[in-house]
Write a protein that holds these residues in place. Structure first.
Motif, PDB file in Angstrom:
ATOM      1  N   LYS A 180      14.180  -1.663   2.989  1.00 48.38           N
ATOM      2  CA  LYS A 180      14.264  -3.101   2.745  1.00 48.38           C
ATOM      3  C   LYS A 180      12.894  -3.700   2.469  1.00 48.38           C
ATOM      4  CE  LYS A 180      18.531  -3.978   5.282  1.00 48.38           C
ATOM      5  NZ  LYS A 180      19.116  -4.484   6.534  1.00 48.38           N
ATOM      6  N   GLY A 181      11.879  -2.876   2.572  1.00 45.04           N
ATOM      7  CA  GLY A 181      10.545  -3.337   2.227  1.00 45.04           C
ATOM      8  C   GLY A 181       9.719  -3.792   3.407  1.00 45.04           C
ATOM      9  N   ARG A 211       5.172   9.856   0.271  1.00 40.26           N
ATOM     10  CA  ARG A 211       5.027   8.413   0.442  1.00 40.26           C
ATOM     11  C   ARG A 211       6.375   7.839   0.856  1.00 40.26           C
ATOM     12  NH1 ARG A 211       1.887  10.286  -3.015  1.00 40.26           N
ATOM     13  NH2 ARG A 211       3.613  10.902  -4.339  1.00 40.26           N
ATOM     14  N   THR A 263       7.811   5.286  -0.397  1.00 40.14           N
ATOM     15  CA  THR A 263       8.602   4.953  -1.594  1.00 40.14           C
ATOM     16  C   THR A 263       9.409   6.159  -2.054  1.00 40.14           C
ATOM     17  OG1 THR A 263       6.617   5.405  -2.895  1.00 40.14           O
ATOM     18  CG2 THR A 263       7.152   3.103  -2.480  1.00 40.14           C
ATOM     19  N   GLN A 264       8.753   7.312  -1.996  1.00 42.43           N
ATOM     20  CA  GLN A 264       9.426   8.552  -2.399  1.00 42.43           C
ATOM     21  C   GLN A 264      10.533   8.905  -1.401  1.00 42.43           C
ATOM     22  OE1 GLN A 264       6.703  11.800  -2.759  1.00 42.43           O
ATOM     23  NE2 GLN A 264       7.970  12.883  -4.267  1.00 42.43           N
ATOM     24  N   THR A 301      20.555  -0.130  -3.776  1.00 41.29           N
ATOM     25  CA  THR A 301      20.313  -1.565  -3.798  1.00 41.29           C
ATOM     26  C   THR A 301      21.065  -2.186  -4.961  1.00 41.29           C
ATOM     27  OG1 THR A 301      18.096  -1.200  -2.965  1.00 41.29           O
ATOM     28  CG2 THR A 301      18.556  -3.362  -3.863  1.00 41.29           C
ATOM     29  N   MET A 305       6.683   3.363  -9.883  1.00 38.39           N
ATOM     30  CA  MET A 305       6.552   3.039  -8.464  1.00 38.39           C
ATOM     31  C   MET A 305       7.850   3.348  -7.732  1.00 38.39           C
ATOM     32  SD  MET A 305       4.845  -0.593  -7.612  1.00 38.39           S
ATOM     33  CE  MET A 305       3.099  -0.885  -7.657  1.00 38.39           C
ATOM     34  N   ALA A 306       8.955   2.858  -8.333  1.00 37.24           N
ATOM     35  CA  ALA A 306      10.273   3.004  -7.710  1.00 37.24           C
ATOM     36  C   ALA A 306      10.652   4.475  -7.572  1.00 37.24           C
ATOM     37  CB  ALA A 306      11.319   2.257  -8.518  1.00 37.24           C
ATOM     38  N   GLY A 341       8.738   6.649  -6.638  1.00 33.79           N
ATOM     39  CA  GLY A 341       8.003   7.182  -5.498  1.00 33.79           C
ATOM     40  C   GLY A 341       6.631   7.708  -5.846  1.00 33.79           C
ATOM     41  N   SER A 368       2.589   7.685  -6.505  1.00 35.34           N
ATOM     42  CA  SER A 368       1.437   6.961  -5.973  1.00 35.34           C
ATOM     43  C   SER A 368       0.711   6.288  -7.140  1.00 35.34           C
ATOM     44  CB  SER A 368       0.492   7.915  -5.261  1.00 35.34           C
ATOM     45  OG  SER A 368      -0.129   8.775  -6.208  1.00 35.34           O
ATOM     46  N   ARG A 415       4.495  -5.692  -0.106  1.00 38.69           N
ATOM     47  CA  ARG A 415       4.350  -4.247  -0.185  1.00 38.69           C
ATOM     48  C   ARG A 415       5.110  -3.737  -1.393  1.00 38.69           C
ATOM     49  NH1 ARG A 415       4.158  -5.915   4.542  1.00 38.69           N
ATOM     50  NH2 ARG A 415       6.278  -6.656   4.408  1.00 38.69           N
ATOM     51  N   ARG A 416       4.752  -2.564  -1.846  1.00 38.41           N
ATOM     52  CA  ARG A 416       5.428  -1.996  -3.025  1.00 38.41           C
ATOM     53  C   ARG A 416       6.905  -1.707  -2.732  1.00 38.41           C
ATOM     54  NH1 ARG A 416       3.311   3.070  -5.300  1.00 38.41           N
ATOM     55  NH2 ARG A 416       1.503   1.791  -5.755  1.00 38.41           N
ATOM     56  N   THR A 417       7.175  -1.316  -1.504  1.00 42.79           N
ATOM     57  CA  THR A 417       8.581  -1.047  -1.150  1.00 42.79           C
ATOM     58  C   THR A 417       9.422  -2.319  -1.295  1.00 42.79           C
ATOM     59  OG1 THR A 417       7.936  -1.383   1.163  1.00 42.79           O
ATOM     60  CG2 THR A 417       8.195   0.881   0.419  1.00 42.79           C
ATOM     61  N   GLN A 418       8.827  -3.415  -0.879  1.00 46.43           N
ATOM     62  CA  GLN A 418       9.520  -4.699  -0.995  1.00 46.43           C
ATOM     63  C   GLN A 418       9.662  -5.107  -2.463  1.00 46.43           C
ATOM     64  OE1 GLN A 418       7.550  -7.758   1.209  1.00 46.43           O
ATOM     65  NE2 GLN A 418       9.410  -8.982   1.482  1.00 46.43           N
ATOM     66  N   ILE A 440       9.918  -3.151  -4.983  1.00 49.07           N
ATOM     67  CA  ILE A 440      10.978  -2.321  -5.571  1.00 49.07           C
ATOM     68  C   ILE A 440      12.351  -2.862  -5.185  1.00 49.07           C
ATOM     69  CG2 ILE A 440      12.047  -0.040  -5.506  1.00 49.07           C
ATOM     70  CD1 ILE A 440       9.109   1.031  -5.002  1.00 49.07           C
ATOM     71  N   GLU A 441      12.511  -3.159  -3.913  1.00 47.89           N
ATOM     72  CA  GLU A 441      13.776  -3.695  -3.416  1.00 47.89           C
ATOM     73  C   GLU A 441      14.120  -5.003  -4.133  1.00 47.89           C
ATOM     74  OE1 GLU A 441      15.854  -2.271  -1.539  1.00 47.89           O
ATOM     75  OE2 GLU A 441      17.147  -3.804  -0.677  1.00 47.89           O
TER      76      GLU A 441
END
Lengths: 158, 158
Positions: free
Chosen positions: A106-107, A139, A141-142, A156, B104-105, B107, B109, B139-142, B144-145
């Motif tokens: 969820k980030g 990572r 993300t991965q 998502t 990025m999505a 995964g 770097s 953050r990058r995870t966010q 992407i989400e």
DNA sequence: TTTTCTCTCATCCTTTCGTATGATTTTAGT
DNA sequence: ACTAAAATCATACGAAAGGATGAGAGAAAA
């Protein structure tokens, strides 16, 4: 009784035929004496059997079977997500790790995850490290991407 | 000439009918004298017209068509993902940024993205920073989400 | 031509993330 | 009671990621 039903059509035709022949006989005895009426008699027979033939034909003839394929579209929504329990167990991902993983996806940052689960940042770091190894990722993300591919996490969607 | 062709079938039937009547006449003059042969004569007429009737029927009647409907199930997987161009334009995400975002999505770097796009790490960092701001993420995870929620990125499906 | 946008690259600095390692406590199964 | 797995926490270091800012090159629009 069953055989009677099975040969219902044949019996019907036979009866019809017999009935026609009966008429034939009747006409024969009725008009045969009158020689000059022969033409009428022949005509009646002709018409009768002509009609009978037409009727018989319609009964006998097998209907042409035309097969029409109706393409019925069945939309399968890939949204009907089912958690891949097998993957989770084979990768030995613990319930708590899964919890962390979903928050990751969820980030959230490690600190935010720690806060929402009421544990220390270090704990989340440990879970995170374990998750990365179990999900064969370098990572987060991965890890998230891999987890989604393995159907460990729901995709998502809006 | 055209009319002849148009009424070809009718003419055929007329000729056939005439032919049958001719046979009738012939049989009449041939066998009428012999009284005892009358039954045979009548039988021949009956059979002849019966057959004629059957044949006529087959020609006249429209072929019976029995339509069989068979439902054929076609499975359509609905991952018909449509990129939300509007969101991209309103957020002013540039093509290059989108490219970086999708990597990025997956995964990757920043360094891996830089390598695959043949640019420096600093460039990717800049893109990344811009993306985070445009996608309102920390953050990058966010990022992407959020991007997936906005349908800027396709959902991860196996 | 000037302006604007995009892409590019850089530096400095901070924060977050990830690794390694060890330890304690709880829970569940043998 | 013993064992194993899970969850917890800690410390320390190194590796990425992220923020702020400036700046040059090229293309397209005004």
């Amino acid at each position: 009784m069953q055989k009677l039903k099975q040969h219902k059509e044949i019996i019907t035709y036979a009866v019809a035929m017999a009935f026609l022949l009966l008429i034939l006989r009747f006409l024969e005895y009725r008009f045969l004496i009158l020689q000059h009426e022969f033409e009428i008699y022949a005509g009646i027979i002709a018409i009768l059997f002509l009609l009978f033939g037409i009727w018989l034909s319609s009964k006998i003839r097998k209907p042409k079977v035309e097969t029409v394929f109706i393409e019925k579209e069945i939309k399968i929504f890939k949204n009907d997500f089912i958690i891949n329990e097998k993957a989770i167990s084979t990768l030995k991902i613990s319930p708590r790790e899964l919890e962390v993983l979903s928050l990751m996806a969820k980030g959230l940052s490690n600190q935010e995850i720690a806060d929402s689960l009421f544990v220390s940042l270090n704990t989340i770091k440990t879970h995170s490290s374990n998750l990365l190894e179990k999900l064969d990722a370098k990572r987060r993300t991965q890890a998230i991407e891999n987890a989604k591919k393995l159907q460990i996490l729901a995709p998502t969607l809006e």
